[in-house]
Design a protein around this motif. Structure first.
Motif, PDB file in Angstrom:
ATOM      1  N   ARG A 200       0.819  -1.210   0.000  1.00 22.80           N
ATOM      2  CA  ARG A 200       0.000   0.000   0.000  1.00 22.80           C
ATOM      3  C   ARG A 200       0.857   1.267   0.000  1.00 22.80           C
ATOM      4  NH1 ARG A 200      -5.115   2.070   1.316  1.00 22.80           N
ATOM      5  NH2 ARG A 200      -6.210   0.129   1.413  1.00 22.80           N
ATOM      6  N   ASN A 201       2.028   1.194   0.621  1.00 22.38           N
ATOM      7  CA  ASN A 201       2.884   2.379   0.692  1.00 22.38           C
ATOM      8  C   ASN A 201       3.892   2.457  -0.454  1.00 22.38           C
ATOM      9  OD1 ASN A 201       1.521   2.990   2.984  1.00 22.38           O
ATOM     10  ND2 ASN A 201       3.096   2.243   4.378  1.00 22.38           N
ATOM     11  N   MET A 202       3.731   1.584  -1.443  1.00 22.38           N
ATOM     12  CA  MET A 202       4.690   1.605  -2.555  1.00 22.38           C
ATOM     13  C   MET A 202       4.397   2.733  -3.541  1.00 22.38           C
ATOM     14  SD  MET A 202       5.785  -2.040  -4.063  1.00 22.38           S
ATOM     15  CE  MET A 202       6.369  -1.237  -5.534  1.00 22.38           C
TER      16      MET A 202
ATOM     17  N   THR B  82       1.765   8.445   7.075  1.00 18.75           N
ATOM     18  CA  THR B  82       1.455   8.257   5.648  1.00 18.75           C
ATOM     19  C   THR B  82      -0.052   8.376   5.450  1.00 18.75           C
ATOM     20  OG1 THR B  82       1.327   5.884   5.998  1.00 18.75           O
ATOM     21  CG2 THR B  82       3.416   6.718   5.152  1.00 18.75           C
ATOM     22  N   TYR B  84      -3.772   7.565   4.504  1.00 19.69           N
ATOM     23  CA  TYR B  84      -4.559   6.329   4.486  1.00 19.69           C
ATOM     24  C   TYR B  84      -4.985   5.979   3.063  1.00 19.69           C
ATOM     25  CZ  TYR B  84      -5.322   6.992   9.512  1.00 19.69           C
ATOM     26  OH  TYR B  84      -5.164   7.153  10.850  1.00 19.69           O
ATOM     27  N   GLY B  87      -1.163   5.943   0.713  1.00 18.70           N
ATOM     28  CA  GLY B  87       0.024   5.370   1.335  1.00 18.70           C
ATOM     29  C   GLY B  87       1.287   6.205   1.205  1.00 18.70           C
ATOM     30  N   ARG B  88       1.184   7.432   0.692  1.00 20.56           N
ATOM     31  CA  ARG B  88       2.383   8.249   0.531  1.00 20.56           C
ATOM     32  C   ARG B  88       2.628   9.066   1.801  1.00 20.56           C
ATOM     33  NH1 ARG B  88       1.554  12.104  -3.555  1.00 20.56           N
ATOM     34  NH2 ARG B  88       3.756  12.136  -4.057  1.00 20.56           N
TER      35      ARG B  88
END
Lengths: 550, 320
Positions: A200-202, B82, B84, B87-88
């Motif tokens: 998800r954080n990629m 980050t 929700y 995700g950044r």
């Protein structure tokens, strides 16, 4: 103000439903009679299609997509095993064929061998298994995990064969799971090494590997996506070289961009936007029955509304035809069915004549039911006022006008109504909690007519959209029978009975069957318009065959 | 002065801490939580699925526990968390947008000063003249008209009807590289909107300050000495009349920032306002916290700036 959920703001809760993003082969499609094909010359390569979007793409990785904005964007970049054509038929796509076991539990798909990821690697059965494994892994936090609740397993029996085993027979399976987004194959060779919780954080904006007609060239968050044609796409190089998806903060901003000629089309047009553009000579218009139902959900926990006589009186008192004429230019159809009229094989046209406007009859019913007119102009029974509160999403001009007409209609027969307008998230929460007597909303957006989600007693929130908490074993039995029956004609017969019961029992108060409306700049040629649909990618066929006038 | 600034900066810490606690509590306790958005209003999404989503984000804990981890992350890792939604990192998202907002605000502020002050000075020096009345009229319209209305009207006229200027964004869709002329054309309408609305109050304040100063004894003395009117106005009156107005800077910057949020929405400018507004709609708590804290810092710095400017302009004021 921007509507994060433009569809919901229009009163419809179809967000990223699998079939919303369906595409068609084009070759097998028929032209809608009222929508002639735009352009008949020889297609040429090149140019840029510009689309206005009133919802930013949040992700370009399908399993995390949870807004319609993302769903439309991803429709350009990813292919599913099968697809939905403009007539709502399931057609082969990445899977060249499939078979269903006699017990209806096992679906076997045979994949094309010439389909490749944008990095040149073959698209295999294991890539579909990878999507299933990721989506159902709780650590991945995939919003559409529950779609697989009815699926027991997904396995690759060889490099190009994928087998789904269902927990129970489900005739809606093909049109709802493998047809397209978000349950499309994903490249395991790229993302398989990353722990699901970290995906998800990629940052997917660089070197995104996709399966569809367009690849991601540039992504400036909250501003635009630039897509480039995938020259190695199995179906052949798309004619238009680039697709520029410009994100706008609000409907007025998107409308001004269309009027100014900055973009060729928009993912979503509200009714006021459509009215402002429909006579603009620069645009072709798209105008189809939508695969949606607009309705007021009825809270059956309210004892007054649980009384069928009161629901019937409301329907007779409600001048839905005039509403359609005043607000929707006489186009929207005031049918009383849970099945969208766009899905013609399942829709019962006789429901269009149910509950014609007849305030006299409404008054008779209320009189007989013991509701007596008081000196205040409203009816009372046992000291109780005949009064309801309707919940609606703030910001929709049409919703407000629509309620005003409803309120005036009901007042004339002695029913008092008030409305409470709430910000979308608050509305959604209160709707889930059943805090309204009536609440606006709709459903649909799928190629399958199954009304389980809004009518089944198993779909009472938080497990579905049966906001009225309607419990009817006979209706449940019809819904389950329709889900189990693979034969379309037999299903249609079941749904006819189901619609008759719906008209008799009025679990929800259906307002109308709407149209999907959009415009496309005349410089874009070769596009076809589906006979029905409610989302951009399910209505405007077929992007790789579009071209720009030389 | 240095001690004063240092003391004020230290005072920011409890202030910002307080704001962050109140903000976190407010967004956590507000109706309409993050789960609905995160589950994409999935038709089939069950309560159990939603619980998993909330658990993965730590949202199944009480708000003050969530706040503690948010603060710890900020202090220990210097991170705002980050988003929700995508995700950044929140800081990355904010730093992408801040320059855009500062550009719009900075240009608007410069325009306001360059236009409002000369008009106000002229109007004060020529009280009850035609220019004075016209300036008053414009000021009242500016007071009364909401930013979004002015923005939409300008868009309608110059973009849709006359087609002189672009309808939104910071660059043309087809442009492939930065072009100054193109940027200026895109900024004219948003900056004009903020300027028209902002200069109203500025003009009124400056005019009344100027009129007050012009009636002072020392102005009469200067006139009696035989100084030219020009010298009196610019050398004696304006410098003193600017003093009360400078304190406005601190109060005005937050208003300008708020205005910029509207303007960004109307003109599709991907700045802080755009980010903050979407974060609220999406219940993206880390981004809401990030943008709110940045706005708080901005307002606090504005006030500090006003105090410092006060001392710089008026030699009688000493903070030590």
């Amino acid at each position: 103000m921007r509507y994060r959920f433009p569809i919901a703001a229009a009163g419809v809760l179809c967000l990223l439903l699998p079939a919303c993003a369906g595409q068609s082969t084009g070759s097998s499609t028929q032209q809608s009679p009222q929508q002639p094909a735009a352009g008949s010359g020889k297609p040429n390569y090149g140019g840029q299609l510009r689309i206005g979007a009133v919802a930013a793409a949040d992700t370009v990785f399908p399993i995390f997509a949870h807004t319609q904005g993302s769903g439309n964007d991803l429709g350009f970049m990813y292919d599913g095993l099968v697809n939905i054509d403009p007539d709502f038929n399931v057609v082969p796509w990445l899977a060249r064929s499939w078979s269903v076991s006699k017990d209806g539990l096992t679906y076997t798909f045979h994949l094309r061998r010439d389909a490749k990821w944008s990095d040149g690697q073959p698209i295999t059965a294991d890539d579909q298994v990878f999507e299933y494994q990721l989506t159902t892994n709780p650590a991945a936090s995939a919003p559409y995990k529950a779609d697989y609740d009815g699926v027991d397993s997904v396995r690759a029996t060889d490099k190009y064969t994928v087998v789904y085993h269902l927990k129970s027979p489900n005739a809606t399976f093909l049109a709802s799971i493998p047809s397209a987004l978000p349950h499309v194959p994903l490249p395991r060779h790229i993302y398989g090494k990353i722990p699901p919780g970290q995906l998800r954080n990629m940052d997917f904006s660089q070197h995104l590997v996709v399966s569809g007609p367009y690849t991601l060239k540039e992504w400036k968050h909250d501003d635009h996506l630039l897509l480039e044609s995938n020259r190695g796409w199995w179906h052949g190089r798309p004619y238009i070289d680039e697709v520029y998806i410009k994100e706008y903060e609000s409907n007025p901003a998107a409308l001004i961009a269309l009027q100014h000629g900055d973009v060729d089309t928009s993912y979503f047009l509200s009714t006021p936007m459509w009215l402002a553009l429909k006579d603009d000579a620069r645009y072709n218009t798209i105008h189809n029955p939508a695969d949606q139902v607009n309705q007021l959900a009825v809270n059956m926990k309210n004892p007054i509304l649980a009384d069928l006589a009161v629901r019937k009186a409301i329907m007779y008192a409600w001048d839905r035809k005039t509403e359609a004429e005043k607000l929707f230019h006489g186009e929207d159809v005031p049918a009383v069915s849970p099945i969208p009229w766009a899905i013609k094989w399942a829709f019962d046209p006789s429901t269009e004549n149910a509950y014609p406007f007849d305030p006299g009859k409404a008054e008779q019913i209320l009189d007989a039911d013991g509701w007596k007119m008081g000196s205040d102009g409203y009816r009372h029974k046992n000291g109780q006022l005949l009064h309801f509160v309707n919940g609606e999403i703030a910001g929709s001009e049409i919703s407000i006008k629509s309620f005003e007409l409803f309120q005036a209609n009901l007042k004339s027969v002695g029913i008092k109504t008030d409305s409470t307008s709430l910000e979308f998230n608050v509305f959604y929460q209160k709707e889930q909690q059943g805090q309204f007597d009536l609440n606006e909303g709709g459903f649909g957006g799928g190629a399958d007519p199954d009304p389980f989600i809004s009518l089944s007693s198993k779909a009472i929130p938080p497990n579905g959209l049966n906001y009225g908490h309607y419990v009817d074993p006979a209706m449940d039995a019809l819904i389950d029978a329709g889900r189990r029956e693979p034969n379309q004609a037999k299903r249609a017969a079941i749904y006819k009975k189901l619609q008759q019961r719906f008209v008799d029992r009025l679990p929800n108060l259906v307002d109308n069957m709407p149209y999907y409306r959009n415009v496309m700049n005349k410089r874009i040629l070769g596009f076809k318009s589906a006979q029905a649909g409610s989302q951009f990618t399910s209505t405007m066929f077929y992007e790789p065959e579009w071209y720009i006038a030389p | 002065m240095t001690t004063f600034i240092a003391r004020r900066l230290l005072g920011f810490i409890p202030l910002l801490l307080g704001i962050s606690i109140v903000t976190y509590a407010l967004i956590s306790l507000a109706p309409g939580g993050a789960a609905g958005v995160l589950s994409g209003m999935s038709r089939q999404s069950t309560e159990a699925d939603r619980k998993i989503l909330l658990h993965n984000l730590g949202l199944d804990r009480p708000w003050y526990v969530q706040y503690f981890f948010w603060l710890k992350n900020l202090v220990v890792n210097h991170s705002l968390g980050t988003s929700y939604i995508d995700g950044r990192p929140v800081l990355t998202k904010i730093f992408e947008k801040v320059p855009v907002t500062l550009e719009v605000i900075g240009l608007a502020f410069a325009c306001i000063l360059l236009i409002a002050i000369p008009i106000a000075v002229y109007a004060a020096a020529h009280k009850n003249s035609l220019v004075d009345h016209l300036a008053t009229l414009v000021a009242f319209i500016g007071y009364g008209a909401p930013t979004f209305w002015v923005g939409i009207m300008l868009l309608e006229l110059f973009s849709v009807q006359l087609r002189w200027l672009p309808a939104g964004g910071l660059a043309d869709i087809q442009s492939t590289h930065f072009d100054l002329g193109e940027r200026v054309r895109h900024l004219i309408l948003p900056v004009a909107t903020l300027t028209l609305v902002g200069m109203a109050s500025w003009m009124r304040y400056q005019r009344s300050a100027m009129i007050e100063v012009l009636s002072e004894d020392y102005i009469r003395t200067a006139a009696a000495k035989g100084l030219s009117r020009r010298t009196i106005i610019f050398k004696h009156a304006l410098r003193n009349a600017l003093l009360p107005v400078i304190t406005l800077v601190g109060l005005f910057l937050p208003a300008l920032l708020t205005g910029a949020y509207f303007v960004e929405t109307i003109f599709t400018i991907p700045g802080m306002g755009y980010l903050a507004l979407n974060a609220v709609f999406e219940r993206d708590y880390p981004v809401i916290m990030g943008t709110t804290m940045l706005s708080a810092v901005f307002v606090a710095l504005g006030n500090l700036l006003a105090d410092v400017a006060y001392a710089v302009v008026d030699p009688r004021i000493r903070y030590d």
